[in-house]
Enzyme design. Structure first.
Site, mmCIF file in Angstrom:
data_model
loop_
_atom_site.group_PDB
_atom_site.id
_atom_site.type_symbol
_atom_site.label_atom_id
_atom_site.label_comp_id
_atom_site.label_asym_id
_atom_site.label_seq_id
_atom_site.Cartn_x
_atom_site.Cartn_y
_atom_site.Cartn_z
ATOM 1 N N HIS A 488 0.877 -1.269 -0.159
ATOM 2 C CA HIS A 488 0.239 0.061 0.124
ATOM 3 C C HIS A 488 0.884 1.280 0.019
ATOM 4 O O HIS A 488 1.306 1.891 0.897
ATOM 5 C CB HIS A 488 -0.776 -0.194 1.320
ATOM 6 C CG HIS A 488 -1.954 1.119 1.181
ATOM 7 N ND1 HIS A 488 -3.215 1.184 0.837
ATOM 8 C CD2 HIS A 488 -1.890 2.302 1.928
ATOM 9 C CE1 HIS A 488 -3.859 2.135 0.906
ATOM 10 N NE2 HIS A 488 -3.017 2.873 1.696
ATOM 11 N N ASP A 531 -0.482 -9.751 0.742
ATOM 12 C CA ASP A 531 0.196 -8.890 -0.349
ATOM 13 C C ASP A 531 -0.678 -8.234 -1.230
ATOM 14 O O ASP A 531 -0.637 -8.381 -2.417
ATOM 15 C CB ASP A 531 1.424 -9.695 -0.988
ATOM 16 C CG ASP A 531 2.234 -8.694 -1.817
ATOM 17 O OD1 ASP A 531 2.159 -7.736 -1.682
ATOM 18 O OD2 ASP A 531 2.875 -9.486 -2.648
ATOM 19 N N GLU A 540 1.150 -1.716 4.338
ATOM 20 C CA GLU A 540 1.785 -0.638 3.977
ATOM 21 C C GLU A 540 3.187 -0.413 4.404
ATOM 22 O O GLU A 540 3.772 -1.253 4.767
ATOM 23 C CB GLU A 540 0.805 0.659 4.878
ATOM 24 C CG GLU A 540 1.156 1.965 4.101
ATOM 25 C CD GLU A 540 0.188 2.997 4.772
ATOM 26 O OE1 GLU A 540 -0.917 2.815 5.278
ATOM 27 O OE2 GLU A 540 0.286 4.197 4.704
HETATM 28 O O1 9MR Z 1 -3.984 5.341 2.271
HETATM 29 C C1 9MR Z 1 -4.217 5.599 3.756
HETATM 30 C C2 9MR Z 1 -2.957 4.773 4.451
HETATM 31 O O2 9MR Z 1 -1.896 5.591 4.374
HETATM 32 C C3 9MR Z 1 -3.625 4.883 5.860
HETATM 33 O O3 9MR Z 1 -2.760 4.228 6.914
HETATM 34 C C4 9MR Z 1 -4.712 4.326 6.049
HETATM 35 C C5 9MR Z 1 -5.469 4.308 7.527
HETATM 36 O O4 9MR Z 1 -5.404 5.631 8.017
HETATM 37 O O5 9MR Z 1 -5.781 4.868 5.217
HETATM 38 C C6 9MR Z 1 -5.473 4.881 3.891
HETATM 39 O O6 9MR Z 1 -6.376 5.611 3.002
HETATM 40 C C7 9MR Z 1 -7.740 4.848 2.915
HETATM 41 C C8 9MR Z 1 -8.835 5.518 4.000
HETATM 42 O O7 9MR Z 1 -8.510 5.110 5.047
HETATM 43 C C9 9MR Z 1 -10.032 4.772 3.579
HETATM 44 N N1 9MR Z 1 -10.314 5.051 2.240
HETATM 45 C C10 9MR Z 1 -9.427 4.512 1.483
HETATM 46 C C11 9MR Z 1 -7.997 4.884 1.493
HETATM 47 C C12 9MR Z 1 -7.014 4.202 0.736
HETATM 48 O O8 9MR Z 1 -6.950 3.083 0.541
HETATM 49 O O1 9MR Z 2 1.385 3.165 12.574
HETATM 50 C C1 9MR Z 2 0.054 3.627 12.732
HETATM 51 C C2 9MR Z 2 -0.605 2.396 13.715
HETATM 52 O O2 9MR Z 2 0.095 2.305 14.754
HETATM 53 C C3 9MR Z 2 -2.092 3.020 14.084
HETATM 54 O O3 9MR Z 2 -2.619 1.931 14.574
HETATM 55 C C4 9MR Z 2 -2.759 3.205 12.720
HETATM 56 C C5 9MR Z 2 -4.040 3.679 12.818
HETATM 57 O O4 9MR Z 2 -4.219 5.002 13.388
HETATM 58 O O5 9MR Z 2 -1.907 4.405 11.905
HETATM 59 C C6 9MR Z 2 -0.883 3.965 11.352
HETATM 60 O O6 9MR Z 2 -0.002 5.216 11.023
HETATM 61 C C7 9MR Z 2 -0.516 5.390 9.580
HETATM 62 C C8 9MR Z 2 -0.433 6.985 9.498
HETATM 63 O O7 9MR Z 2 -2.138 7.175 10.523
HETATM 64 C C9 9MR Z 2 -1.024 7.452 8.423
HETATM 65 N N1 9MR Z 2 0.115 7.243 7.539
HETATM 66 C C10 9MR Z 2 0.466 5.768 7.455
HETATM 67 C C11 9MR Z 2 0.706 4.912 8.604
HETATM 68 C C12 9MR Z 2 1.137 3.662 8.568
HETATM 69 O O8 9MR Z 2 -0.077 2.707 8.262
#
Ligand code: 9MR
Ligand code: 9MR
Length: 562
Positions: A488, A531, A540
């Site tokens: 991701h 994956d 991610e």
């Molecule tokens: O791409 C976003 C990712 O970086 C974050 O970790 C995640 C959780 O906050 O959110 C992803 O974005 C998603 C969003 O939360 C919900 N709609 C789809 C987005 C892309 O997958």
């Molecule tokens: O690493 C973060 C994880 O500990 C949390 O549970 C999660 C949901 O809040 O968010 C993760 O961090 C994301 C951030 O919010 C947005 N960029 C992507 C990060 C990795 O997924």
């Protein structure tokens, strides 16, 4: 040649000649193994599989094939009759050198506001995105001289993760970890080249890379009072598009105590590290110290301003729904900032009213928990600290070794003989960083005791990340026979290139499965990995995961060359 069996799990990159070398055979087939030199086709070792081990999560059985006695340099496969043959791997010195440089280059690929030319980025070259030279002051962030809707310039920095926002809290632990690996192994980094635009200058490449984010962080401090904004962000996440295609407005949002303390710690540590580069970077060390001091004073005056995104959104527009990094407890950030300020300035006032809380077990570092970074810093600089500190130091050292001894307990009963995965909570969001940070703690214990058992276990966690695990994947993009192909990660998704951007650490198994993606094999904690590019909860990538991985890989390289 036979198609490799996915049931033989091992570090798919390889092994140091004199290191412990283990592979794990999943299932109950087979009794014996042999190690074959691929070039000569000779069997160099025959052995028996070890006792039956059981995954506490899936109940699956596994057994060890221990081929540590083979110290011959070369390319090998492990054969287990009625199971099959392993992926090929190498035994040689500097086996993790490419892994190390590539993981550092992972940060280069995350650079905002700049084009990545082919010379440095290869086929992942891309135009510049997110110039961040016209960033709006969010209504939550107004201050004297910075009214709502006014703009600042806040370029550079690394994209946080698969998304394109830049978050101070997560930059804190990331930068602290990278500066620490430099402070712990400066000789190793002196000549380590990573093919970045700054490789020709007289500053080590790792520090050049760190500078890219440091210069951004400096712009996140409000000049009016020294407080630091929580993040530089879109109101909502960009689509799955390349950086240069992103056109959404960007904001800096609400100053708060925890972001400011993380900033203080990083600036204090950076001031110390860059002091040695005064000639190449005149004034930088001092600027960092001034910024750190101003931030510290702001946090003293504002000791409990928390970032609460929902409350902020109830009061102000536009709503901001990107990563929260909401931490409710700033006590560890205060300890870390105080320790860095103290070690840099030698001014004991910073430790007033600070307890290192060594009566409690040491917590593993993460974006929301940075106390151990303070411990590591105090230990690292013990020789420069005065006699009054000896009492702290003894208890801090004991915390680190106690923590590591707990990790080692029952390691041989684990299905892959790794400290990683002993408890279910290891498989959190970003579990690959848990494995890496455990490795760092073990390396700290090794540095304190010189007992090789800690180093072996740290290397075991590196093996875990590169394939010795219940998923069978190597979690660093670009490395291993069974690679992560669909992280991701917006550029990797949008660039039309089959291979993902290399040198990025996938989050790893997370039974939370918060993304609700299809593709998870099951709900077992140690296998809960998909994956697929929708899986932000297990697949991610993120800077705070890459950084401890860089530490672990670089430290193994530095320590094994001795
Ligand atoms: O791409 C976003 C990712 O970086 C974050 O970790 C995640 C959780 O906050 O959110 C992803 O974005 C998603 C969003 O939360 C919900 N709609 C789809 C987005 C892309 O997958
Ligand atoms: O690493 C973060 C994880 O500990 C949390 O549970 C999660 C949901 O809040 O968010 C993760 O961090 C994301 C951030 O919010 C947005 N960029 C992507 C990060 C990795 O997924």
């Amino acid at each position: 040649m036979q198609k490799p069996s996915e049931n033989i799990r091992l570090n798919q990159v390889g092994f140091y000649p004199n290191a412990v070398k283990n592979a794990f055979v999943v299932g109950m087939e087979g009794q014996e193994f042999s190690l074959r030199d691929v070039k000569t086709n000779q069997v160099v070792l025959k052995g028996k599989l070890g006792p039956i081990l059981t995954s506490p999560y899936s109940g699956k059985k596994s057994r060890v094939a221990d081929f540590s006695s083979v110290q011959k340099v070369g390319k090998f496969v492990l054969e287990v009759p009625s199971v099959g043959v392993s992926y090929p791997f190498e035994i040689k010195s500097e086996i993790h050198k490419n892994v190390t440089t590539s993981a550092i280059r992972g940060f280069y690929y995350q650079r905002a506001s700049v084009a990545l030319p082919e010379k440095f980025a290869g086929k992942w070259a891309r135009p510049a995105g997110h110039p961040d030279d016209n960033v709006l002051i969010h209504p939550s962030a107004v201050s004297e001289g910075r009214p709502e809707g006014s703009a600042i310039s806040s370029p550079r920095g690394w994209y946080d993760a698969g998304d394109y926002n830049k978050y101070i809290v997560n930059s804190g632990v990331t930068m602290g970890t990278l500066l620490s690996v430099y402070e712990d192994f400066p000789v190793y980094f002196k000549n380590l080249k990573t093919n970045i635009p700054e490789s020709q200058n007289a500053v080590p490449d790792l520090l050049d890379e760190v500078l890219w984010n440091l210069r951004w962080m400096l712009t996140m401090q409000d000049p009016a009072d020294g407080g630091v904004y929580h993040k530089l962000t879109n109101p909502r996440f960009d689509g799955m598009i390349m950086p240069d295609a992103c056109k959404n407005p960007r904001y800096v949002v609400q100053k708060n105590t925890i972001a400011t303390l993380d900033f203080v710690a990083v600036m204090a540590q950076a001031s110390r590290v860059f002091k040695a580069f005064e000639k190449q970077l005149p004034g930088l060390s001092d600027s960092c110290k001034v910024a750190a001091t101003r931030g510290w004073n702001w946090a003293q005056k504002n000791p409990s301003i928390l970032y609460k995104q929902n409350e902020m959104n109830a009061k102000f527009d536009p709503d901001v729904v990107t990563g929260g990094y909401e931490d409710k407890d700033g006590s560890d950030e205060r300890i870390w900032a105080a320790a860095e300020m103290y070690v840099t300035t030698k001014n004991e006032d910073y430790l007033k009213n600070i307890s290192f809380e060594t009566d409690k077990p040491m917590p593993l570092p993460s974006w929301s928990q940075v106390k151990a970074l303070a411990y590591y810093t105090m230990i690292r600089h013990e020789k420069q600290l005065g006699p009054v500190d000896q009492q702290y130091l003894r208890s801090i050292k004991k915390s680190v070794t106690d923590f590591s001894d707990d990790l080692l307990k029952d390691m041989e009963q684990q299905p892959y003989h790794t400290v990683m995965g002993k408890t279910a909570k290891d498989f959190a969001w970003g579990s690959s960083a848990v494995a890496s940070n455990q490795g760092i703690a073990l390396i700290q214990a090794y540095k304190l005791t010189k007992d090789k058992k800690y180093l072996d276990a740290a290397l075991g966690n590196l093996d875990y990340i590169l394939g010795r695990n219940a998923t069978g994947y190597s979690f660093l993009t670009g490395f291993g026979s069974k690679q992560v192909m669909h992280p991701h990660h917006r550029p990797s998704i949008a660039d039309g290139i089959v291979e993902p951007v290399p040198g990025l650490l996938s989050g790893g198994p997370n039974p939370g499965q918060q993304d609700k993606c299809e593709g998870y094999p099951n709900k077992f904690a140690d296998e809960s990995f998909a994956d697929v590019d929708c899986s932000y909860a297990s697949n991610e990538i993120a800077i705070n995961w890459n950084a401890p991985f860089v530490y672990l890989a670089a430290a193994m390289e530095a320590l094994s060359s001795k």
